[in-house]
Design a protein around this motif. Structure first.
Motif, PDB file in Angstrom:
ATOM      1  N   VAL A 274       0.864  -0.742  -0.078  1.00 35.25           N
ATOM      2  CA  VAL A 274      -0.316  -0.090   0.540  1.00 35.25           C
ATOM      3  C   VAL A 274       0.935   1.888  -0.034  1.00 35.25           C
ATOM      4  N   GLN A 275       2.272   1.635   0.307  1.00 35.19           N
ATOM      5  CA  GLN A 275       2.955   2.633   0.959  1.00 35.19           C
ATOM      6  C   GLN A 275       3.162   2.836  -0.673  1.00 35.19           C
ATOM      7  N   MET A 276       3.218   2.045  -1.855  1.00 38.17           N
ATOM      8  CA  MET A 276       4.010   2.043  -2.841  1.00 38.17           C
ATOM      9  C   MET A 276       3.060   3.153  -3.290  1.00 38.17           C
ATOM     10  N   ALA A 277       1.851   3.625  -3.826  1.00 37.05           N
ATOM     11  CA  ALA A 277       0.321   4.052  -4.107  1.00 37.05           C
ATOM     12  C   ALA A 277      -0.564   4.119  -2.841  1.00 37.05           C
ATOM     13  N   PRO A 278      -0.585   4.958  -2.497  1.00 39.06           N
ATOM     14  CA  PRO A 278      -1.487   4.709  -1.166  1.00 39.06           C
ATOM     15  C   PRO A 278      -2.760   5.556  -1.981  1.00 39.06           C
ATOM     16  N   ALA A 279      -2.469   6.948  -2.876  1.00 34.75           N
ATOM     17  CA  ALA A 279      -3.811   6.779  -2.770  1.00 34.75           C
ATOM     18  C   ALA A 279      -5.034   5.827  -3.634  1.00 34.75           C
ATOM     19  N   LEU A 280      -4.027   4.688  -4.548  1.00 32.84           N
ATOM     20  CA  LEU A 280      -4.228   4.192  -5.740  1.00 32.84           C
ATOM     21  C   LEU A 280      -5.323   2.996  -4.878  1.00 32.84           C
ATOM     22  N   PHE A 281      -4.492   2.422  -3.559  1.00 36.46           N
ATOM     23  CA  PHE A 281      -5.180   1.258  -2.973  1.00 36.46           C
ATOM     24  C   PHE A 281      -6.619   2.015  -2.006  1.00 36.46           C
ATOM     25  N   SER A 282      -6.404   3.272  -2.011  1.00 31.36           N
ATOM     26  CA  SER A 282      -7.285   3.560  -1.005  1.00 31.36           C
ATOM     27  C   SER A 282      -8.371   4.415  -1.873  1.00 31.36           C
ATOM     28  N   LYS A 283      -8.886   3.668  -3.774  1.00 31.42           N
ATOM     29  CA  LYS A 283      -9.836   4.144  -4.837  1.00 31.42           C
ATOM     30  C   LYS A 283     -10.724   2.505  -3.654  1.00 31.42           C
ATOM     31  N   PHE A 284     -10.164   1.304  -3.445  1.00 32.98           N
ATOM     32  CA  PHE A 284     -10.256  -0.027  -2.955  1.00 32.98           C
ATOM     33  C   PHE A 284     -10.432  -0.961  -2.090  1.00 32.98           C
ATOM     34  N   ILE A 285      -9.102   0.000  -1.221  1.00 31.74           N
ATOM     35  CA  ILE A 285      -9.832  -1.029  -0.139  1.00 31.74           C
ATOM     36  C   ILE A 285     -10.144  -0.088   1.055  1.00 31.74           C
ATOM     37  N   PRO A 286     -10.653   0.153   2.061  1.00 29.60           N
ATOM     38  CA  PRO A 286     -11.422   0.962   2.819  1.00 29.60           C
ATOM     39  C   PRO A 286     -10.378   0.602   3.376  1.00 29.60           C
ATOM     40  N   ASN A 287     -10.631   2.676   4.588  1.00 33.51           N
ATOM     41  CA  ASN A 287      -9.615   2.832   5.551  1.00 33.51           C
ATOM     42  C   ASN A 287      -7.964   3.300   5.087  1.00 33.51           C
ATOM     43  N   ILE A 288      -7.385   2.850   3.889  1.00 31.59           N
ATOM     44  CA  ILE A 288      -6.085   2.984   3.854  1.00 31.59           C
ATOM     45  C   ILE A 288      -5.597   4.208   4.408  1.00 31.59           C
ATOM     46  N   LEU A 289      -6.065   5.544   3.963  1.00 27.88           N
ATOM     47  CA  LEU A 289      -5.958   6.922   3.974  1.00 27.88           C
ATOM     48  C   LEU A 289      -6.282   7.118   4.972  1.00 27.88           C
ATOM     49  N   PRO A 290      -5.583   8.020   6.444  1.00 28.99           N
ATOM     50  CA  PRO A 290      -6.217   8.264   7.210  1.00 28.99           C
ATOM     51  C   PRO A 290      -7.774  10.112   6.903  1.00 28.99           C
ATOM     52  N   PRO A 291      -8.044   9.423   7.811  1.00 29.20           N
ATOM     53  CA  PRO A 291      -9.566  10.111   7.809  1.00 29.20           C
ATOM     54  C   PRO A 291      -9.184  11.163   7.282  1.00 29.20           C
ATOM     55  N   ALA A 292     -10.357  11.951   6.218  1.00 30.45           N
ATOM     56  CA  ALA A 292     -10.404  13.288   6.182  1.00 30.45           C
ATOM     57  C   ALA A 292     -10.687  14.686   6.814  1.00 30.45           C
ATOM     58  N   VAL A 293      -9.297  15.792   6.717  1.00 29.35           N
ATOM     59  CA  VAL A 293      -9.354  17.255   7.632  1.00 29.35           C
ATOM     60  C   VAL A 293     -10.635  18.124   6.676  1.00 29.35           C
TER      61      VAL A 293
END
Length: 318
Positions: A274-293
């Motif tokens: 996931v660390q190689m492309a967090p934005a890409l993984f976050s589109k398909f895996i829930p809760n990958i990125l930190p909560p929106a601010v």
């Protein structure tokens, strides 16, 4: 329970298992030769239920032995010495035959493993959804007999070697793929292999239970997934990821389902990717990125507007 205990108890399967010296009646009692099953999943469910409940799992297939090491149907109440001896002696003829006739290593190599090898070949190379002409119950019975006759270690070694060689060929084919076909071919290889595991793992359930889990303290499915990770995914991740990121920035370069399958598959194989492309993984895996601010809301809105413009340029309307 170890394999020696299983060999002592392995005669509970009935006469359908005992038709020649090494129990090789592939088309005899129990209907093995006649029952060419279709989708493997229902069988996997039946095998797992049988393994956990100690029940019959198929025509002519023996149940798992009791946990206390006593055969089903034997007199365990200790009612008189003579009665107990008679009960022990009167184990049916097929059981005695099973105990007296061993499967030698030569028998295993010349008769049993070739049948397993052929079935594994078909399972590894079939397309998802295909129905292949093998008898799943026949192969399951073959594995059971080899486990009872203490060939689990050899069978496990042969299985790992077989699948490793297959995955190395898959990796070489991917290396020769042109960039415009690379993503699709990786997706096919991943889907085909994971689909094959849905059949292979249940067929080797006895080996998994009485050798891999008991003596190696591992699980067959985990071991086989690790093989794909080591021999395919790890070798291609640094070529694959830039192509995935490029495809993400070019809408409809590949289908959304293909992108989703690959991203979810990579996450299953190794979550730290996931660390190689967090934005890409976050589109398909829930809760990958930190909560929106709140401070980043304008940036989110700009990203949404950009996506809408790209959709309109490719013929989509509001």
């Amino acid at each position: 329970m170890d394999e020696e205990s299983m060999e002592e108890e392995g005669g509970g399967g009935g006469e359908a298992m005992m038709d020649d010296q090494n129990h090789n009646n592939w088309g005899g009692g129990g209907g093995y030769g006649r029952q060419l099953l279709g989708p493997p999943a229902p069988l996997g469910d039946r095998l797992l239920r049988g393994a956990t409940a100690g029940a019959q799992v198929g025509p002519g297939l023996p149940a798992l032995p009791e946990a206390n090491g006593v055969l089903r149907g034997c007199d365990t109440a200790g009612k008189g010495g003579a009665g107990a001896i008679a009960a022990a002696i009167n184990i049916n003829a097929s059981t005695s035959k099973f105990l007296m006739n061993v499967i030698t290593i030569e028998d295993y190599k010349s008769t049993y493993w070739p049948k397993l090898d052929s079935a594994i070949d078909q399972l590894l190379t079939q397309s998802p959804g295909d129905y292949i002409p093998i008898s799943y119950e026949q192969i399951y019975s073959c594995v059971y007999k080899c486990v009872c006759q203490q060939h689990s270690e050899q069978m496990y070694s042969d299985l790992i070697k077989k699948i490793t060689n297959h995955l190395e060929r898959v990796s070489k084919e991917l290396q020769a793929s042109p960039p415009d076909l690379y993503i699709e071919r990786f997706n096919v290889a991943l889907g085909q292999y994971m689909g094959a595991l849905q059949s292979i793992v249940p067929l080797f359930i006895y080996m998994n239970k009485f050798y891999i889990e008991t003596k190696l303290n591992r699980d067959l499915k985990d071991d086989l997934i690790k093989l794909f990770t080591e021999h395919v995914a790890e070798k291609h991740i640094y070529n694959l990821m830039p192509l995935l990121l490029e495809a993400q920035s070019t809408p409809f370069q590949i289908t959304p389902s293909t992108m989703a399958n690959i991203v979810k598959g990579l996450y299953t194989l190794r979550p730290e990717w996931v660390q190689m492309a967090p934005a890409l993984f976050s589109k398909f895996i829930p809760n990958i990125l930190p909560p929106a601010v709140e401070s980043e809301l304008q940036e989110y809105a700009a990203q949404d507007q950009k996506l809408q413009r790209e959709l309109m340029q490719n013929g989509f309307t509001r």
